[in-house]
Design a protein around this motif. Sequence first.
Motif, PDB file in Angstrom:
ATOM      1  N   SER A 181     -10.219  -3.797  -7.211  1.00  0.00           N
ATOM      2  CA  SER A 181     -11.055  -3.207  -6.160  1.00  0.00           C
ATOM      3  C   SER A 181     -11.708  -4.289  -5.299  1.00  0.00           C
ATOM      4  O   SER A 181     -11.973  -4.066  -4.108  1.00  0.00           O
ATOM      5  CB  SER A 181     -12.126  -2.302  -6.780  1.00  0.00           C
ATOM      6  N   PHE A 182     -11.950  -5.467  -5.872  1.00  0.00           N
ATOM      7  CA  PHE A 182     -12.481  -6.600  -5.110  1.00  0.00           C
ATOM      8  C   PHE A 182     -11.505  -6.991  -3.993  1.00  0.00           C
ATOM      9  O   PHE A 182     -11.889  -7.179  -2.840  1.00  0.00           O
ATOM     10  CB  PHE A 182     -12.710  -7.783  -6.054  1.00  0.00           C
ATOM     11  N   PHE A 183     -10.219  -7.101  -4.361  1.00  0.00           N
ATOM     12  CA  PHE A 183      -9.205  -7.442  -3.358  1.00  0.00           C
ATOM     13  C   PHE A 183      -9.020  -6.301  -2.356  1.00  0.00           C
ATOM     14  O   PHE A 183      -8.808  -6.531  -1.160  1.00  0.00           O
ATOM     15  CB  PHE A 183      -7.873  -7.751  -4.031  1.00  0.00           C
ATOM     16  N   ALA A 184      -9.114  -5.065  -2.852  1.00  0.00           N
ATOM     17  CA  ALA A 184      -8.844  -3.903  -2.001  1.00  0.00           C
ATOM     18  C   ALA A 184      -9.818  -3.817  -0.833  1.00  0.00           C
ATOM     19  O   ALA A 184      -9.426  -3.440   0.277  1.00  0.00           O
ATOM     20  CB  ALA A 184      -8.902  -2.618  -2.828  1.00  0.00           C
ATOM     21  N   ILE A 185     -11.079  -4.149  -1.051  1.00  0.00           N
ATOM     22  CA  ILE A 185     -12.070  -4.003   0.019  1.00  0.00           C
ATOM     23  C   ILE A 185     -11.785  -4.963   1.172  1.00  0.00           C
ATOM     24  O   ILE A 185     -12.205  -4.737   2.303  1.00  0.00           O
ATOM     25  CB  ILE A 185     -13.509  -4.221  -0.526  1.00  0.00           C
ATOM     26  N   PHE A 186     -11.037  -6.038   0.889  1.00  0.00           N
ATOM     27  CA  PHE A 186     -10.621  -6.970   1.947  1.00  0.00           C
ATOM     28  C   PHE A 186      -9.247  -6.619   2.524  1.00  0.00           C
ATOM     29  O   PHE A 186      -9.025  -6.769   3.717  1.00  0.00           O
ATOM     30  CB  PHE A 186     -10.545  -8.401   1.412  1.00  0.00           C
ATOM     31  N   LEU A 187      -8.323  -6.188   1.650  1.00  0.00           N
ATOM     32  CA  LEU A 187      -6.903  -6.174   2.007  1.00  0.00           C
ATOM     33  C   LEU A 187      -6.327  -4.814   2.354  1.00  0.00           C
ATOM     34  O   LEU A 187      -5.269  -4.761   2.989  1.00  0.00           O
ATOM     35  CB  LEU A 187      -6.092  -6.781   0.850  1.00  0.00           C
ATOM     36  N   LEU A 188      -6.949  -3.731   1.925  1.00  0.00           N
ATOM     37  CA  LEU A 188      -6.430  -2.424   2.317  1.00  0.00           C
ATOM     38  C   LEU A 188      -6.377  -2.350   3.843  1.00  0.00           C
ATOM     39  O   LEU A 188      -7.357  -2.701   4.508  1.00  0.00           O
ATOM     40  CB  LEU A 188      -7.318  -1.304   1.771  1.00  0.00           C
ATOM     41  N   PRO A 189      -5.268  -1.910   4.413  1.00  0.00           N
ATOM     42  CA  PRO A 189      -5.174  -1.879   5.884  1.00  0.00           C
ATOM     43  C   PRO A 189      -6.336  -1.157   6.549  1.00  0.00           C
ATOM     44  O   PRO A 189      -6.825  -1.582   7.598  1.00  0.00           O
ATOM     45  CB  PRO A 189      -3.844  -1.147   6.116  1.00  0.00           C
ATOM     46  N   ARG A 190      -6.792  -0.042   5.948  1.00  0.00           N
ATOM     47  CA  ARG A 190      -7.897   0.701   6.573  1.00  0.00           C
ATOM     48  C   ARG A 190      -9.197  -0.087   6.501  1.00  0.00           C
ATOM     49  O   ARG A 190     -10.010  -0.047   7.423  1.00  0.00           O
ATOM     50  CB  ARG A 190      -8.060   2.077   5.925  1.00  0.00           C
ATOM     51  N   GLN A 191      -9.404  -0.841   5.395  1.00  0.00           N
ATOM     52  CA  GLN A 191     -10.627  -1.627   5.266  1.00  0.00           C
ATOM     53  C   GLN A 191     -10.598  -2.827   6.205  1.00  0.00           C
ATOM     54  O   GLN A 191     -11.615  -3.166   6.818  1.00  0.00           O
ATOM     55  CB  GLN A 191     -10.812  -2.103   3.819  1.00  0.00           C
ATOM     56  N   PHE A 192      -9.447  -3.463   6.344  1.00  0.00           N
ATOM     57  CA  PHE A 192      -9.322  -4.574   7.289  1.00  0.00           C
ATOM     58  C   PHE A 192      -9.571  -4.079   8.708  1.00  0.00           C
ATOM     59  O   PHE A 192     -10.241  -4.740   9.504  1.00  0.00           O
ATOM     60  CB  PHE A 192      -7.930  -5.203   7.182  1.00  0.00           C
TER      61      PHE A 192
END
Length: 895
Positions: free
Chosen positions: A252-263
Amino acid sequence: MNNYVLIFIIVAYLAFLFLIAFWAEKNSKSKWVNNPYIYVLSLAVYCSAWTYYGSVGIASQSGISFLTIYLGPVMSLPLWILVMRKVIRISKQHKISSIADFISLRYGNNRFLGALVAIICVFAIVPYISLQLKAISETFEIITDDTSYVSTSALDDSTFYISVLLAVFIAFFGTQATDASQRRKGIMTAVAVESVLKLAFFLIVGIYITFYLFDGTTDIYQQASTLENFKKITSFNGLESGFNWLFTILLSFFAIFLLPRQFHVSVVENERERYLKKAIWLFPLYLLLFNVFVIFIAWAGNLTLVDNTVNHDYYTLLLPLYHDNLALAILVFLGGFSAVISMVVVSTLALSTMVSNNLIIPYGFLDKFIKGNPEKNANYIKNIRRISIFTLIIVAYFFYVNFSYELSLFSIGLIAFAIIAQLAPSFFIGLFWNRGSAKGAVIGMVTGILVVIYTLILPFVVNVLTGSNTLVDEGLLGIKMLKPYELFGISFLSPEAHAFFWSILLNTFGYLTFSLSSKGNYRERNYAEMFVNSNNYANLQEGAFVWKGEAYVSDIRNVLNRFLGEERTERALNIFNVKYGVSKREEMADARLINFSEKLLTGSIGSASARILIGSVAKEEPVSLLEVLKILEESKETITINKALKEKSEELTELTEQLKTANSELLIQDRLKDEFLDTIAHELKTPITSIKAASEVLTEEDDMPKELKDRFLDNIVTDSDRLARLVHNIMDLEKLSNGRQELVVQINEINETIQKAISGIEHIAQTKGVEVIHQRGLSIYVSYDEDRMLQVLTNLLSNALKFIAPTTGNILIIAKEKQDIVEIAIEDNGKGIPKEDMNYIFDKFYQSKHQNIKKPIGSGLGLAISKKIIEGHQGKIWIDKKYKKGARFVFTIPK
């Protein structure tokens, strides 16, 4: 509830969101649209159906482990000031519109790498979108109690039509501009409104279940403690569980940076860097509020809904329906629907940009763009994105129909996280290590994806297609060390954590190994330097860009015309010429214009395609790594010189301001001097004129009566004394200013000196009807020159008498002993001193302009002399600016 009624509610809700988005687009400069709260609330797109429904489901079966998907983002947010700020700055400098463009640009505008990142994102997010559609379908069935009906085709499935409506919404508001790096104010405002609604509805149902259905949190806890699985869902379950927690938190740490919608929401839609300061505390607060009631809703569901066939994910919806609260159930449904819409809209928008800019355009449409005109090219780009949006939604729908029934919301979400985490080594290490190469990035990503497919996706697909678990139980080719869920004998991790561990390990190893063993080309090293040292190159990006070759400005202008149109192209080139001092007649393009032109096209067609298009009209020559480093060093030196020049410029500006201030002060002093000389001349002239007139009368009138003669003689004596005092004051001030006046310092009792000063002005005070009060306390002995101190006190008392009202005025004198000093205060209830005079009241030659209508009697030397006397005693004198009842002068002298 009737199907059509719920469909009507859904359509009405979508229309409401459409109106909000439409209003925001029309009022894009409004403070309601441009503020940090919209930015922070748009970050809550992270809270999808998985969060809204899935967290309760996992909490009911696994306890507090649902927190792992929130702890990662919360732990990452303090790093946003360092990492996200850097990402935002780089993205704004290069007009980056997606994470695929960002990673591609970091590794030298590598077209294949950008395409690979786009494919990975589509591979991860399409099933994630299907998760959202699954949530809509299942909750629709629950609330309409229509679980017995099975749709036979897409045309009789309500979820299909909702998907199409979402695609229309995204296509309408997401493709109005060809430049994908532009902000979508309408969509972001609608997402922010949805974030508020889904949180509000979730809190409402949480309060209803906790405090209405049960008697508070204590009651739920006590009842839940009797459940069979209570110990399991409230304990940490040892070290093995700790590793699962660790890896899920990292996911989830990586997801908050890398998910296309979050980016997209955190980088592309960021308007001001300062919004990050609000986000790092407000977004964690949002997540905290979202999780306050999760565990209690889960326990309440376990206690109330004991039927094993019930889907635990939907306790928030089932509990109100179980207690016949249809209105609340509809609110919960709309909250979940909001979570779905925001995730699907932003994810599809981000993916469509990547599909068009990193897959379709660079690998198929560039030739058409070169031949087309601005209008045609703009329509091509918009249509490619619109087709991409509808395609992604339809593919997600068919994935939901054929595969998603086998998995829970939580499982699909973690699979998406594990896939998207394969971007992490190239993204994070590449930001801070300039040796990272495109080859290393590609090999690392491919390795990681293959591991995820084998350890997480393949077992599921094989089971769905064959109904057999042989691969999971026996391993590939019967080799137990190759069991997908227990690779190389590690059996204590959950499937998702297990897949993440091996994939990220091998991904990072491949990235580092091949980056160290193979040197990237000059473009890679060039962009690596610009990304890693982004702060150094922030003000000189074009200068840090390395390019060598031959290109004509006219050719570049023609390429830009085909995308921007002649008007925008000319405006952009004029800005470039003015910024860099380039002549409009210049025929040859340099590296700065090449870089500038690529950036102009990046937002519309992606960085890789922009590079190819500009490269088609520019004959680029290879640049050795040594030349790259030399140019970069020259750029650094230029930056250092520019920084030094800027600092010097700032120093000169500051010095100029100081000179202006000093000049203003000199002008004021000069004016005061003129006024002083005018006053002195007037004061000298008055007694001299009087003496002269009286003398002439006495000389000419021999038979003047004795009484009249005596009166004239008294006037001469009075005016002579006045003249003598004036001359004495001028000489006195001159001696005090030059330090030539010696003080006769003796030990004196200060109250006695004050009383003497009062006696000197007592007759004037009585005549004016003014009361002079001396608050006399204990005896205070101090060393000072009594004559000089009397002069100070008399000056201050005389000033108070001069500007105080007759009959109603009073003057108060207080002497206090404070540690090593004695403080004397003289205050009155007169009209006070104007604020603008307070800083100048002790200056030589100064007289206030607003003390009276008539010009006050005196030369303006009294307070200046008093200040010099006090300073001669190593003391201080000032006017109390906080005193509002009149004027209050205070001075101190050391004991």
